[in-house]
Design an enzyme around this catalytic site. Structure first.
Site, mmCIF file in Angstrom:
data_model
loop_
_atom_site.group_PDB
_atom_site.id
_atom_site.type_symbol
_atom_site.label_atom_id
_atom_site.label_comp_id
_atom_site.label_asym_id
_atom_site.label_seq_id
_atom_site.Cartn_x
_atom_site.Cartn_y
_atom_site.Cartn_z
ATOM 1 N N HIS A 1 -9.702 -0.064 9.411
ATOM 2 C CA HIS A 1 -9.432 -1.392 9.973
ATOM 3 C C HIS A 1 -8.352 -1.312 11.032
ATOM 4 O O HIS A 1 -7.655 -0.297 11.160
ATOM 5 C CB HIS A 1 -9.071 -2.405 8.875
ATOM 6 C CG HIS A 1 -7.898 -2.023 8.019
ATOM 7 N ND1 HIS A 1 -7.996 -1.157 6.944
ATOM 8 C CD2 HIS A 1 -6.590 -2.370 8.076
ATOM 9 C CE1 HIS A 1 -6.809 -1.019 6.373
ATOM 10 N NE2 HIS A 1 -5.935 -1.738 7.042
ATOM 11 N N HIS B 1 -7.308 2.656 11.289
ATOM 12 C CA HIS B 1 -6.725 3.461 10.219
ATOM 13 C C HIS B 1 -7.344 3.121 8.874
ATOM 14 O O HIS B 1 -8.023 2.106 8.719
ATOM 15 C CB HIS B 1 -5.202 3.254 10.169
ATOM 16 C CG HIS B 1 -4.829 1.862 9.750
ATOM 17 N ND1 HIS B 1 -4.856 0.785 10.617
ATOM 18 C CD2 HIS B 1 -4.448 1.360 8.552
ATOM 19 C CE1 HIS B 1 -4.508 -0.311 9.974
ATOM 20 N NE2 HIS B 1 -4.257 0.001 8.703
ATOM 21 N N ARG C 1 0.738 -8.732 1.161
ATOM 22 C CA ARG C 1 -0.296 -7.781 0.753
ATOM 23 C C ARG C 1 -0.043 -7.203 -0.629
ATOM 24 O O ARG C 1 1.032 -6.664 -0.896
ATOM 25 C CB ARG C 1 -0.375 -6.630 1.761
ATOM 26 C CG ARG C 1 -1.572 -5.730 1.495
ATOM 27 C CD ARG C 1 -1.665 -4.627 2.516
ATOM 28 N NE ARG C 1 -1.065 -3.411 1.994
ATOM 29 C CZ ARG C 1 -0.994 -2.271 2.670
ATOM 30 N NH1 ARG C 1 -1.454 -2.195 3.898
ATOM 31 N NH2 ARG C 1 -0.458 -1.212 2.122
ATOM 32 N N ASP D 1 -5.885 2.850 4.998
ATOM 33 C CA ASP D 1 -4.545 2.768 4.405
ATOM 34 C C ASP D 1 -4.212 4.016 3.586
ATOM 35 O O ASP D 1 -4.993 4.437 2.724
ATOM 36 C CB ASP D 1 -4.414 1.509 3.534
ATOM 37 C CG ASP D 1 -4.402 0.242 4.381
ATOM 38 O OD1 ASP D 1 -4.040 0.314 5.572
ATOM 39 O OD2 ASP D 1 -4.763 -0.818 3.839
HETATM 40 C C1 OGA Z 1 -2.767 -3.717 6.311
HETATM 41 C C2 OGA Z 1 -3.070 -3.912 7.721
HETATM 42 C C3 OGA Z 1 -3.811 -5.768 9.009
HETATM 43 C C4 OGA Z 1 -3.269 -7.039 9.535
HETATM 44 O O1 OGA Z 1 -2.270 -4.658 5.689
HETATM 45 O O2 OGA Z 1 -3.035 -2.616 5.802
HETATM 46 O O3 OGA Z 1 -3.474 -3.003 8.395
HETATM 47 O O4 OGA Z 1 -4.044 -7.750 10.182
HETATM 48 N N1 OGA Z 1 -2.916 -5.162 8.153
HETATM 49 O O5 OGA Z 1 -2.097 -7.332 9.318
HETATM 50 MN MN MN Z 2 -3.828 -1.233 7.031
#
Ligand code: OGA
Ligand code: MN
Length: 305
Positions: free
Chosen positions: A257, A107, A273, A109
């Protein structure tokens, strides 16, 4: 202390050392890091386990305006600090966390919104014994390695992005999911986007796309399968193996990712995050056209354009 930037992979990724992220950065350090980010797409900073949430926020602001996370479920925000989102397997207020299975398919974000994110800074606070790596795909490379004929075909196309295609969404609290859907109706984005700072083109494809505008369902499904497979080929990937105290900063404007589920989900994984808000609204709502089936939706959007 001297800053050093060491590439970690061919496709993306560089480790940065010599930055004191507990202090404000001087302009030249900030510029060095920003240029390195645009070049390497994913930057890794180690040793940030003692960073306070306030310091995490302040450091993140060097890379852009922070998202207030209005699109997210309030329970997953850091208490009193909405600039920090909790991605965790740990229960929140005694209930299973709705971010416990976040990111389980490829995806980009917020591509299911009209304003996809600019990037994010993810800090690992706790991790399972093994597994739970995060993979990043460089979508400049996947675009640039297509044939000129294919690129010319893809350049004008648009895709429908849909939040209901988030993998595992059905396992989350139904009230949260309903709210998420209400806030995020399907949106249309260009399939090929131009990075606002580097000017390079990249593929905006991922596994949360329901179809390609103007193509039949079968055509779109086939093409998306090819593009997703191509975009996530091994040679375009940087794979991050987490240590507690790592901060990973990625550029969401030329990547996708995935967070691997290869770990014991009874073990604690806690990631904080800070999200960088997208600079521009690049999508538009798809809901203005009424259609009975997905197929006729894709055709109707094309006809209305
Ligand atoms: C994000 C995500 C990845 C993770 O924070 O956008 O996809 O490894 N996380 O937690
Ligand atoms: Mn993500």
């Amino acid at each position: 202390m001297m800053i050093s930037i060491t590439p970690l992979g061919y496709a993306a990724g560089a480790e940065v050392t010599g930055v004191d992220f507990t202090q404000p950065l001087d302009n030249s350090t900030r510029d060095t890091l920003y240029s390195a980010w645009l070049k390497h797409i994913v930057l890794v900073f180690k040793g940030a386990e003692q960073l306070t949430p306030e310091q995490h926020i302040a450091f993140s602001r060097n890379f852009g305006k922070l998202d207030g996370h209005e699109s997210q479920v309030p329970e997953t925000l850091y208490p009193g600090l909405p600039e920090i989102l909790l991605i965790t397997t740990k229960p929140i207020q005694g209930k299973p966390s709705s971010s416990r299975n976040a990111g389980r398919n490829w995806h980009t974000d917020l591509s299911y919104s009209t304003r996809p994110a600019k990037g994010a800074l993810l800090l690992c606070k706790e991790k399972p014994e093994v597994g739970s790596d995060t993979l990043f795909a460089n979508h400049y490379l996947s675009y640039e390695t297509l044939s000129p004929t294919m690129r010319a075909f893809l350049d004008p196309l648009e895709c429908v992005h849909d939040a209901t295609l988030i993998k595992g969404i059905e396992k989350r609290d139904p009230a949260h999911v309903a709210e998420m859907k209400r806030r995020n109706p399907p949106v249309i984005h260009p399939l090929v986007r131009v990075h606002p700072e580097t000017g390079r083109k990249s593929l905006l494809v991922n596994e949360r796309i329901s179809g390609i505008v103007g193509l039949t369902d079968e055509e779109g499904t086939m093409l998306l399968r090819f593009l997703n497979q191509h975009a996530t080929a091994q040679e375009f990937i940087y794979r991050h193996r987490w240590s507690v105290g790592d901060i990973v900063l990625w550029d969401n404007r030329c990547t996708s990712h995935i967070a691997l589920a290869d770990f014991d989900t009874n073990q604690a994984r806690l990631m904080l995050r800070c999200s960088l808000e997208g600079e521009v609204v690049s999508g538009r709502l798809a809901e203005r056209v009424e259609a009975e089936s997905k197929e006729s939706l894709l055709q109707a959007i094309a006809a209305a354009a």
